[in-house]
Design an enzyme around this catalytic site. Structure first.
Site, short mmCIF file in Angstrom:
data_model
loop_
_atom_site.label_atom_id
_atom_site.label_comp_id
_atom_site.label_asym_id
_atom_site.label_seq_id
_atom_site.Cartn_x
_atom_site.Cartn_y
_atom_site.Cartn_z
N VAL A 109 -106.48 100.62 -114.36
CA VAL A 109 -106.42 99.32 -113.69
C VAL A 109 -104.95 98.89 -113.59
O VAL A 109 -104.21 98.95 -114.57
CB VAL A 109 -107.24 98.26 -114.43
CG1 VAL A 109 -107.13 96.91 -113.73
CG2 VAL A 109 -108.69 98.68 -114.54
N ASP A 218 -124.41 97.23 -118.16
CA ASP A 218 -123.42 97.41 -119.23
C ASP A 218 -122.82 96.07 -119.64
O ASP A 218 -121.61 95.91 -119.73
CB ASP A 218 -122.32 98.37 -118.80
CG ASP A 218 -121.51 98.89 -119.99
OD1 ASP A 218 -122.06 98.92 -121.11
OD2 ASP A 218 -120.34 99.25 -119.80
#
Length: 649
Positions: A109, A218
């Site tokens: 990221v 998740d």
């Protein structure tokens, strides 16, 4: 990968990894290795299947990124670091890379800026392992399209799906904040009020996704970000399902079945471990219940053991009861957690909206549970200052939601009602005394008024009359009597005459002085640590309210409550009131008969127009009686100067 320079795991290690019996540290090391090693993947294909492990093995192949949460401080990208950034990203026509935020199994990221729009975004470059065939690329785009349809304040927005060379990345909303797992790591556990508020917000985001047919798969503290304004954002919607499907291949069904990523073992629903196809929104609610348990307990429901043992725990065991870990959690909240974490999906709440309905009363700042329940209030001898003997914990959320609002009753009125018979008897005695005094003065050339105002002492909480000079400042710190005036929190008067309070939920103190009808309250303070509000409690006629600064994790300033509305909804709200820790500030409240003005460092922040009759103190700041006071929520704070200047009676 250079085969001559790589140390491969031993066959025993690979077999233990395959069956999910490795310790977490070894599991992560081997998982990182096989993600880049075709040789070890070939070995894994030859390991015989265990029927039980085959059902829950996916737990050991989590899609947990282990990323530094988006928005966490990391060094800003420098030109000399250009070698660590792929050239295709450096030369991207639309985005300028600012810095790397983190990396993990899903990819890397970066913080970036859209060159034309000058909007800061987060770019999540998807691992090439997950994009290894055209089918996976197509699935990625399908999931991104589904995620892009979600538009909710509690879900991180997915702006776009881009490609740079052979790299595929997702363009997401950049979050300046902290993940809930990092928040608990800093100070565990967190207050019940905050935990319930955060999970309620996450449930609101899940309800929005549920109504659009989307399941996360998740949910965990790592994927819930708290912004600097206190808003919870759910990360990675769509990517969980994509990671599950991207490893599937018609040519290789065996490896697919074994390495389907289903979630994170610490927060995984039993049915999700047994069969991922059974995972619906109720599996997300189970994971959210585990997250709430984590926030309240300071650790996951089954904190010990391997990933395999943790999944077995979710399927077959009960976690340690929250009532054994903390004594300040309302039984209703414990019951909500237990229902969210029921083994059978049918025994849980069936929609996120139901969780919101039941949990929201415990996460609202006006909740009866908002005040600090872990701090025992000191005993106060004056009955006028005694806390009302109510037991709010006896009310269930359903009972509170059905009850009608009751008019505000002052502590004095409650005391009068409680002691009405004593007052009546006392009144008779007083009447007799008055009669005797009048008779004794009959015929006296210099009769005295039976009640000389100057001879009557002020109540204990207001021991001093007004200064002779109406413009004279009155030092209030010197009048504080500890611990009698402390309502909650660890307060001290320092040797140099300053007032200090340690970091703690709902810390507040009463200032023992009866103000006139019009006055100026002047407070100089420094917030040493923390990110929550500082409050000045003031009296306006018959009303009492607070001037909150940097309030409710949303950087708000204003006066609360006005006609029952806090600063988030009333007209005094001011956004972006952010206190800088370590800096000295001056806050002022100027109370007049028809107006209250609140200042910070000489700047007028908010104004209330009225006579004070519609002002009430937020339950979060509740005091035993109408009194001037100070508050510091979860913030270590030093009050250097607290003074009052009378203007008129």
């Amino acid at each position: 990968m250079n085969e001559t320079s790589v140390m491969h795991p031993t066959p025993d290690e690979l077999e233990s990894f395959f069956h999910g019996t490795l310790a977490e540290s070894d599991r992560q090391r081997i998982e990182d290795h096989i993600g880049q090693c075709d040789t070890c993947c070939d070995v894994l294909r030859t390991i015989p299947h265990d029927p039980l492990v085959e059902r829950i093995h996916a737990a050991t192949s989590s899609i947990d990124d282990g990323l530094t949460p988006v928005g966490s401080p990391t060094p800003v990208f420098q030109e000399e670091d250009a070698g660590t950034i792929p050239t295709a990203l450096l030369d991207h026509p639309r985005y300028r890379i600012i810095r790397q935020l983190g990396q993990g199994g899903m990819g890397i990221v970066y913080q970036a800026e859209h060159k034309l729009m000058e909007r800061v975004v987060a770019l999540k470059v998807i691992s090439s392992r997950l994009m290894k065939n055209e089918l996976a690329v197509e699935r990625f785009h399908q999931e991104v399209k589904a995620a892009a349809k979600l538009s909710h304040r509690n879900i991180v927005t997915a702006y776009d799906a881009e490609q740079a060379g052979e790299m595929h990345f997702l363009v997401m909303e950049y979050i300046d904040g902290i993940s809930l797992d990092q928040l608990v790591a800093r100070r565990k556990p967190i207050p019940v009020l905050h935990a319930c508020n955060y999970v309620t917000q996450a449930a609101q985001g899940l309800q929005h996704a549920f109504e659009r047919g989307t399941v996360h798969r998740d949910i965990k503290p790592h994927n819930l970000m708290r912004t600097t304004r206190g808003t919870i954002k759910i990360l990675d919607f769509g990517l969980a399902r994509f990671a599950t499907q991207s490893e599937q291949s018609p040519d290789d069904p065996g490896l697919t079945a074994d390495f389907t990523a289903l979630g994170t073992p610490d927060y995984m629903a039993p049915e999700q471990a047994r069969d991922s196809k059974r995972a619906d929104i109720r599996a997300d609610l189970y994971s959210l219940g585990c997250t709430l348990y984590f926030l309240l307990a300071g650790h996951a429901p089954f904190p010990e053991g391997t990933a395999f043992e943790k999944v077995i725990g979710h399927c077959e065991r009960q976690p340690r009861p929250l009532s054994e870990i903390r004594d300040d959690i309302p039984p209703e909240v414990i019951a909500i957690v237990e229902k969210m974490m029921a083994k059978s999906p049918d025994d849980r709440y069936q929609t996120p909206g139901e969780v919101v309905e039941h949990l929201k009363p415990f996460g609202h700042p006006n909740s009866l549970y908002a005040s600090d329940t872990t701090t025992t209030r000191p005993s106060i001898s004056n009955p006028m200052l005694s806390a009302p003997k109510t037991e709010p914990n006896k009310l269930t959320p359903t009972q509170r939601s059905k009850s009608k609002p009751r008019p505000q009753v002052s502590p004095f009125s409650r005391w009068v009602r409680k002691n009405r018979y004593l007052i009546g008897g006392g009144g008779a005695i007083v009447g007799a005394i008055v009669a005797i005094l009048l008779l004794s003065n009959f015929g006296n050339d210099n009769p005295r008024t039976p009640f000389d105002v100057g001879s009557i002492p002020f109540p204990e909480q207001h021991p001093s009359p007004l200064p002779a000079n109406a413009q004279e400042w009155v030092d209030l710190i010197s009048r504080v009597d500890l611990p009698a005036n402390a309502v909650a929190g660890n307060w001290q008067v320092t040797p140099d005459g300053q007032l200090h309070v340690d970091e703690g939920p709902g810390a507040r103190i009463m200032l023992p002085f009866q103000p006139p009808r019009e006055y100026d309250l002047d407070v100089q303070f420094t917030r040493n640590s923390g990110s929550q509000s500082i409050a000045l409690h003031f009296i306006d006629g018959e009303g009492i309210a607070s001037f909150d600064i940097d309030g409710w994790s949303e950087n708000l300033g204003g006066i609360q409550n006005i006609d029952g509305a806090d600063i988030r909804t009333n007209a005094t709200r001011v956004d972006n009131v952010v206190l800088e820790n370590g800096r000295r500030y001056r806050a002022e409240v100027r109370v007049r008969r028809n107006q209250v003005q609140a200042f910070l460092d000489g700047q007028l922040l908010s104004t209330y127009e009225g006579d004070g009759s519609d002002l009430t103190l937020l339950d979060l700041w509740r005091l035993p009686a109408n009194s001037l006071g100070l508050g510091a929520y979860d913030s270590d704070t030093t009050f250097h100067q607290v003074r009052l200047r009378p203007v008129s009676n």
